[in-house]
Design an enzyme around this catalytic site. Structure first.
Site, short mmCIF file in Angstrom:
data_model
loop_
_atom_site.label_atom_id
_atom_site.label_comp_id
_atom_site.label_asym_id
_atom_site.label_seq_id
_atom_site.Cartn_x
_atom_site.Cartn_y
_atom_site.Cartn_z
N LYS A 116 0.85 -1.20 0.00
CA LYS A 116 0.00 0.00 0.00
C LYS A 116 0.88 1.25 0.00
O LYS A 116 0.62 2.22 -0.70
CB LYS A 116 -0.93 -0.01 1.23
CG LYS A 116 -2.05 -1.05 1.10
CD LYS A 116 -2.80 -1.34 2.40
CE LYS A 116 -3.74 -2.51 2.17
NZ LYS A 116 -4.47 -2.97 3.36
N GLN B 208 -5.13 -1.60 9.33
CA GLN B 208 -4.97 -2.96 8.80
C GLN B 208 -5.51 -3.97 9.83
O GLN B 208 -5.18 -3.91 11.01
CB GLN B 208 -3.48 -3.22 8.53
CG GLN B 208 -3.18 -4.54 7.86
CD GLN B 208 -3.72 -4.65 6.43
OE1 GLN B 208 -3.80 -3.67 5.71
NE2 GLN B 208 -4.11 -5.85 6.04
N ASP C 212 -11.46 2.41 3.80
CA ASP C 212 -11.78 0.99 3.65
C ASP C 212 -13.28 0.74 3.59
O ASP C 212 -13.71 -0.38 3.32
CB ASP C 212 -11.24 0.23 4.88
CG ASP C 212 -10.03 -0.62 4.56
OD1 ASP C 212 -9.88 -1.03 3.40
OD2 ASP C 212 -9.26 -0.89 5.50
N1 GUN Z 1 -7.07 -7.27 6.30
C1 GUN Z 1 -7.30 -8.09 5.25
N2 GUN Z 1 -7.85 -7.41 4.21
C2 GUN Z 1 -7.95 -6.13 4.62
C3 GUN Z 1 -8.43 -4.94 3.99
O1 GUN Z 1 -8.89 -4.92 2.84
N3 GUN Z 1 -8.36 -3.81 4.75
C4 GUN Z 1 -7.88 -3.81 6.01
N4 GUN Z 1 -7.89 -2.67 6.68
N5 GUN Z 1 -7.44 -4.88 6.62
C5 GUN Z 1 -7.47 -6.04 5.92
#
Ligand code: GUN
Length: 279
Positions: free
Chosen positions: A47, A91, A114
């Site tokens: 990211k 995350q 998200d």
């Molecule tokens: N953990 C696994 N997939 C994701 C995601 O798309 N966003 C976040 N914040 N955590 C994750």
């Protein structure tokens, strides 16, 4: 036909790069990593790399196990107030001593890149425009559209009821006028549900859950599962080698849905910037 998620994601990223270059200021994305999971670390690094490549200001906060709920709450408040930050991503999962629900609810819904805040989840469910739509579900719908795969009126089976993929992708597809069935670990006769589906979306993390005898000839198969084998190789939920001869379209793992998730995260950051800088 094998769906090339890398190619579709790349073209979305290229469009975004041009749009971001034309902005007055750089959009800002804050990412919080508070777990010691290896996969999460890889995702967060990716990211950060993508943000920088696109001209997005990236602020990554990496914490060890000593991080407290109070410190994390304070950081979310600061990021909510910081005008240089347009998107906040926590995350998941968090270390087990932290309260994930409380943290997610503290994020300003207009910075919830998200789409996990209850306001955005509710807007999606109600068919109203969320400030941001969860990245993986959004990426799946973009992939289907990029390959001109019809959604309206189709029987879609979603396998897995997570808040990150299964439930939001079901909502998105209902909004696109599909007939959606949501299967999960307690579903009886998964094979019968699969056999009926025009589109199967599997998001469980169980390798080889979807085998060739479960798929209708010509069905579309979207594999969101990611499991790491002993040798480190990534595999999905679908027995790709056999199912690819039956499906009309299928996504590989890696190189299918994964790249779209990142591209949609970048797009959400850009869109939240526009929302917050509306004149
Ligand atoms: N953990 C696994 N997939 C994701 C995601 O798309 N966003 C976040 N914040 N955590 C994750």
């Amino acid at each position: 036909m094998i769906i090339d998620g890398k190619k579709v994601a790349l073209s979305l990223l290229e469009e975004l790069e041009t749009k971001i270059k034309a902005l007055e200021k750089k959009p800002g994305l804050a990412v919080i990593l508070a777990n010691d999971d290896y996969s999460s670390k890889i995702y967060v690094d990716s990211k950060e790399k993508h943000s920088i490549a696109l001209g997005i200001k990236s602020c990554v906060y990496r914490f060890d196990k000593t991080i407290t709920q109070g410190k994390l709450i304070q950081l979310i408040h600061e990021l909510n107030e910081n005008p240089e930050i347009n998107g906040i991503l926590v995350q998941l999962p968090l270390y087990s001593h932290l309260n994930e629900k409380e943290i997610l609810e503290l994020i300003n819904p207009k910075k919830d890149v998200d789409g996990f805040h209850p306001v955005n989840v509710g807007k999606l469910y109600a068919g109203l425009n969320p400030y941001a739509v969860c990245c993986t579900p959004k990426g799946i719908v973009k992939l289907l559209k990029a390959y001109s795969i019809e959604i309206e009126g189709k029987d879609v089976l979603v396998i897995g009821r997570s808040n990150i993929v299964g439930k939001p992708v079901a909502s998105l597809l209902i909004n696109e006028n599909a007939t959606v069935t949501l299967a999960h670990s307690k579903t009886k006769n998964l094979k019968n549900h699969c056999k009926r589906a025009d589109i199967i979306i599997s998001a469980t993390g169980h390798p080889n859950l979807v085998t060739s005898d479960m798929v209708k000839k010509g069905a579309v198969v979207i594999d969101v599962g990611i499991s790491r084998q002993g040798c480190g190789r990534l595999i999905g939920d679908v027995d790709f080698e056999k199912v690819k001869d039956i499906a009309s379209f299928i996504t590989p793992v890696p190189g299918g849905v994964g790249p779209m998730t990142i591209a949609c995260l970048m797009e959400n950051t850009y869109e939240l910037y526009l929302l917050q800088n509306k004149r």
